[in-house]
Scaffold this motif. Structure first.
Motif, PDB file in Angstrom:
ATOM      1  N   GLU A  11     -43.309   9.424 -17.529  1.00 53.08           N
ATOM      2  CA  GLU A  11     -43.080   8.017 -17.192  1.00 53.08           C
ATOM      3  C   GLU A  11     -44.144   7.095 -17.782  1.00 53.08           C
ATOM      4  O   GLU A  11     -43.922   5.886 -17.909  1.00 53.08           O
ATOM      5  N   GLN A  27     -37.842   6.841 -20.847  1.00 56.86           N
ATOM      6  CA  GLN A  27     -39.123   6.250 -20.446  1.00 56.86           C
ATOM      7  C   GLN A  27     -39.809   5.594 -21.642  1.00 56.86           C
ATOM      8  O   GLN A  27     -40.384   4.499 -21.526  1.00 56.86           O
ATOM      9  N   ARG A  41     -38.290   2.224 -22.397  1.00 59.47           N
ATOM     10  CA  ARG A  41     -38.753   1.177 -21.477  1.00 59.47           C
ATOM     11  C   ARG A  41     -40.194   0.775 -21.789  1.00 59.47           C
ATOM     12  O   ARG A  41     -40.535  -0.409 -21.812  1.00 59.47           O
ATOM     13  N   ASN A  42     -41.064   1.759 -22.045  1.00 61.54           N
ATOM     14  CA  ASN A  42     -42.493   1.479 -22.231  1.00 61.54           C
ATOM     15  C   ASN A  42     -42.813   0.878 -23.594  1.00 61.54           C
ATOM     16  O   ASN A  42     -43.862   0.244 -23.760  1.00 61.54           O
ATOM     17  N   ASP A  73     -29.832   7.526 -16.396  1.00 63.06           N
ATOM     18  CA  ASP A  73     -30.997   7.055 -17.138  1.00 63.06           C
ATOM     19  C   ASP A  73     -30.761   5.655 -17.701  1.00 63.06           C
ATOM     20  O   ASP A  73     -31.673   4.817 -17.710  1.00 63.06           O
ATOM     21  N   GLY A  80     -33.031   2.268 -17.200  1.00 63.68           N
ATOM     22  CA  GLY A  80     -33.748   1.927 -18.416  1.00 63.68           C
ATOM     23  C   GLY A  80     -33.753   0.443 -18.713  1.00 63.68           C
ATOM     24  O   GLY A  80     -33.611  -0.407 -17.836  1.00 63.68           O
TER      25      GLY A  80
END
Length: 314
Positions: free
Chosen positions: A34, A67, A70-71, A100, A104
């Motif tokens: 994450e 993840q 998103r990041n 997901d 997201g």
């Protein structure tokens, strides 16, 4: 780099029962994933997912890439996941990918939503409903039209709930006739969502409608919530009437269920929040607060007593 990702995937898939401070190897690996923000991992994971035959490992890799999307704020990963939906045959994997997508990034309007639309028609309950949840993550206007068309063709009450949940996120004025019909639906959660969606669309324009519902005892919590958000002083008397009704007899903390509390507020607290805005200019509001503190303090639930302590102690 690929060695690290392969190791992380193995750890995510670890199903051993060895615990370290009550945290499994898999749990710790998921939390590690994450936090990843290295964009260079994304093309490596594309290749890994395309060639890996093991379903659990593919599932872990898809979780990681979501993840990273998103990041790193990379929406192209979403296109990749939707393409995976076209090719994937395993129902569990399809459901997992859609879950997901729900968690997201916002799905850009230029991305073709056909795989998700098609999956809302699946014979598999999990695929249908996770597709509906995933569609909540886009502002594409086609989603509202699709949801309304589904609402016309389905009689499955669980699907109707998920469609209403989708409309709660994407509905506009064009959905109002369908939402108003849902106010008569037999399931309370569907009616509640429909009412809240109508209020968020119409806002102060339907303030009298919210007050009438409160006085008639229809969707009382939802009506109080809408009044607190959108009504003006014309709703003061209906709110006072409802508060008087609520405190006409003692209640117990056992009643603090999902039916009486949402987002940490009871309907009584919402009513007091609304009245509090008018405490310095309306005599009947002052009188109501005095009655609550002097005559009905013992009738309040613990959370309500705390609200009174914070707002009315002076």
């Amino acid at each position: 780099m690929i060695d690290y990702l392969t190791n992380l995937i193995i750890r995510i898939c670890d199903r051993s029962e060895q615990l370290n401070n009550a945290q499994t190897i898999s749990w710790k690996a998921l939390r590690e994933a994450e936090q990843l923000a290295n964009h260079a991992y994304i093309p490596l994971l594309y290749q890994y997912i395309a060639s890996e035959p093991d379903k659990e490992k593919r599932r872990a890799a898809i979780f990681i890439i979501t993840q990273l999307s998103r990041n790193t704020n990379d929406p192209e990963v979403i296109r990749f996941l939707l393409d995976q939906l076209r090719m994937e045959q395993d129902t569990d994997m399809i459901t997992a990918i859609q879950q997901d997508l729900e968690r997201g990034l916002l799905i850009p309007g230029y991305i073709n939503l056909e795989p998700l639309f098609n999956n809302t028609l699946s014979q598999n309950n999990n695929i249908r409903r996770s597709a509906l949840l995933a569609l909540r993550g886009t502002h594409n206007p086609a989603v509202e039209e699709w949801a309304l068309s589904l609402l016309k063709r389905t009689v499955n009450e669980y699907d109707i709930y998920y469609i209403t949940l989708l409309l709660h996120k994407v509905a506009s004025q064009k959905s109002l006739p369908a939402l108003k019909r849902l106010l008569d639906y037999h399931r309370q959660d569907v009616k509640s969502l429909a009412f809240a969606t109508i209020a968020d669309i119409e806002k102060e324009k339907e303030a009298l409608f919210y007050a009438r519902c409160l006085l008639r005892g229809q969707l009382k919590f939802e009506a109080m919530e809408a009044i607190n958000k959108y009504a003006d002083e014309t709703a003061i008397q209906p709110v006072i009437t409802r508060i008087t009704e609520l405190l006409s007899k003692r209640r117990s903390s056992a009643r603090m269920t999902m039916e009486t509390v949402k987002n940490g507020f009871t309907d009584l607290m919402l009513g007091m929040e609304f009245l509090f805005r008018f405490r310095s200019v309306k005599a009947d509001v002052k009188k109501t607060f005095s009655w609550i503190t002097e005559k009905r303090a013992d009738y309040l639930l613990p959370e309500e007593k705390e609200w009174v302590r914070q707002h009315l102690a002076m």
